[in-house]
Design a protein around this motif. Structure first.
Motif, short mmCIF file in Angstrom:
data_model
loop_
_atom_site.label_atom_id
_atom_site.label_comp_id
_atom_site.label_asym_id
_atom_site.label_seq_id
_atom_site.Cartn_x
_atom_site.Cartn_y
_atom_site.Cartn_z
N UNK A 161 0.82 -1.21 0.00
CA UNK A 161 0.00 0.00 0.00
C UNK A 161 0.86 1.27 0.00
N UNK A 162 1.93 1.27 0.81
CA UNK A 162 2.74 2.48 0.97
C UNK A 162 3.49 2.84 -0.30
N UNK A 163 4.00 1.82 -1.00
CA UNK A 163 4.83 2.08 -2.19
C UNK A 163 4.13 1.71 -3.49
N UNK A 164 2.87 1.28 -3.42
CA UNK A 164 2.13 0.82 -4.60
C UNK A 164 2.91 -0.27 -5.33
N UNK A 165 3.50 -1.16 -4.54
CA UNK A 165 4.25 -2.29 -5.10
C UNK A 165 3.28 -3.43 -5.36
N UNK A 166 3.45 -4.21 -6.43
CA UNK A 166 2.51 -5.32 -6.72
C UNK A 166 2.51 -6.34 -5.58
N UNK A 167 1.35 -6.60 -5.03
CA UNK A 167 1.24 -7.51 -3.89
C UNK A 167 1.74 -8.91 -4.23
N UNK A 168 1.55 -9.32 -5.49
CA UNK A 168 1.95 -10.67 -5.88
C UNK A 168 3.47 -10.84 -5.92
N UNK A 169 4.20 -9.73 -5.87
CA UNK A 169 5.67 -9.82 -5.84
C UNK A 169 6.22 -9.65 -4.42
N UNK A 170 5.34 -9.66 -3.43
CA UNK A 170 5.74 -9.59 -2.03
C UNK A 170 5.27 -10.87 -1.34
N UNK A 171 6.19 -11.55 -0.66
CA UNK A 171 5.89 -12.84 -0.03
C UNK A 171 6.09 -12.73 1.48
N UNK A 172 5.07 -13.08 2.25
CA UNK A 172 5.19 -13.10 3.71
C UNK A 172 5.76 -14.44 4.15
#
Length: 380
Positions: A161-172
């Protein structure tokens, strides 16, 4: 799969990021899924996983001095990427993983772990020159990274949300407590606790960097509301590294020490820390903001009931096993501390539930989930 892992965070003082790096590096070394593993720190490759010293070195003092100079920080920020780029030349067929935000210029695929967004969302809790440095470096990392890892779903959503980064490229990829954090008998604890002037079951514990973000002054406010006899029976013991803007916090701790109900142990050696956890009657962690909150999991793994705040990622980490309240509610926190110390029925249930909950996290799972992220790069 060929991997370069930065192991720079494995150094004194061994913070949560250093522990994460060490545990990940140790297990990647044992994994048959990595055909060629190289460890990188500074601007050179290392022969193996380093270990963190238990005491500071002269170089650590110099580093602390440099961090206070905006000019020195900026010179370091501009120079080091070039040195690292040169050292990494010829490794474009590797994946590069930074477990601590920073990515150097690299010709191959790369991944960085973001532990939290505090340099942006809690910048007032960092020294101004360090906040500026971190903000510049982390934005550069966002430009360089192919994928990102976070410690929690909370930080994953926050980062996107903060950087408008694609969620699918972020892994928890959740962290875990290390094997040395487990319940222990009073006999097993005696030698170490006596060295610190403590008795098993005779104190409440806080572990974390002494800094405003950890909300220690509210913890002291809440603890001061408990009956004096109870505070003296179970004093509040604090341990952690000196952070920025900690002077007022230390003054408050000193006042409580003079009244006989609190004490600061300084930075406790890593071999003593698991025993300090296991000997506590209660663990208190009312932090304002955490990317994960590893101390909560370490306390639960040690068989210690937990009272913590309900902020940021902590509900995700603590589950239903802890008593939680708003971090700014000193009255509410005082009530939970009282319950945590005196309510034997809740305590027995909390220990059992905490052990069961913490067992759902493991460094083996963290490592495999991380390898799965590498695989997305390999296949992408």
């Amino acid at each position: 799969m060929k991997l370069i892992l930065s192991v720079e965070p494995v150094r004194f003082p061994l913070t949560g990021i250093g522990r994460y790096t060490f545990e990940l590096a140790s297990r990647l070394e044992q994994s048959g899924q990595i055909s060629d593993l190289r460890f990188f720190a500074g601007r050179r490759f290392l022969p193996g996983v380093p270990t963190a010293a238990s005491e500071s070195s002269p170089g650590h003092g110099l580093k602390r001095a440099v961090q206070k100079s905006a000019l020195a920080i900026e010179a370091y920020r501009l120079l080091m990427p070039h040195l690292r780029k040169h050292a990494l030349k010829g490794h474009a067929d590797f994946i590069y993983h930074s477990p601590n935000y920073y990515l150097p210029p690299f010709a191959g695929r790369s991944v960085a772990t973001f532990h939290d967004l505090s340099p942006f969302t809690w910048s007032h809790c960092h020294a101004p020159q360090m906040a500026r440095y971190l903000q510049k470096e982390l934005r550069t990392t966002l430009d360089r990274a192919d994928v990102l890892i976070t410690d929690s779903q909370y930080t994953r959503q926050e980062l996107a949300a903060y950087f408008a980064w694609p969620l699918e490229r972020i892994h928890a990829v959740p962290l875990a407590s290390s094997p040395e954090f487990h319940p222990r008998s009073p006999d097993a604890l005696r030698t170490v606790l006596e060295r610190h002037g403590l008795q098993a079951g005779g104190y409440s514990l806080f572990v974390g960097t002494i800094e405003p973000r950890k909300n220690i002054e509210v913890l002291l406010d809440a603890y001061s509301q408990l009956p004096l006899s109870l505070r003296q029976r179970w004093p509040l013991i604090l341990t952690g590294y000196h952070g920025w803007r900690s002077e007022a916090i230390h003054q408050r701790i000193e006042q409580a020490t003079q009244q006989g109900w609190a004490r600061y142990l300084g930075f406790v050696a890593s071999e003593d820390l698991p025993l300090l956890y296991a000997g506590a009657r209660l663990f208190a962690f009312p932090s304002l903001y955490e990317g994960f909150g590893l101390p909560v999991l370490e306390a639960m793994s040690s068989g210690v009931p937990v009272v913590c705040s309900n902020s940021s990622s902590l509900p995700e980490v603590a589950g239903a096993a802890a008593l939680m309240c708003d971090p700014n509610d000193a009255d509410g926190l005082a009530a939970l501390l009282l319950q945590g110390l005196e309510d034997e029925t809740w305590r027995v249930a909390a220990v059992e539930q905490g052990l069961r909950h913490a067992a759902g996290f493991s460094w083996e799972r963290c490592t495999q989930d991380t390898i799965d992220v590498y695989r997305t790069l390999q296949e992408g």
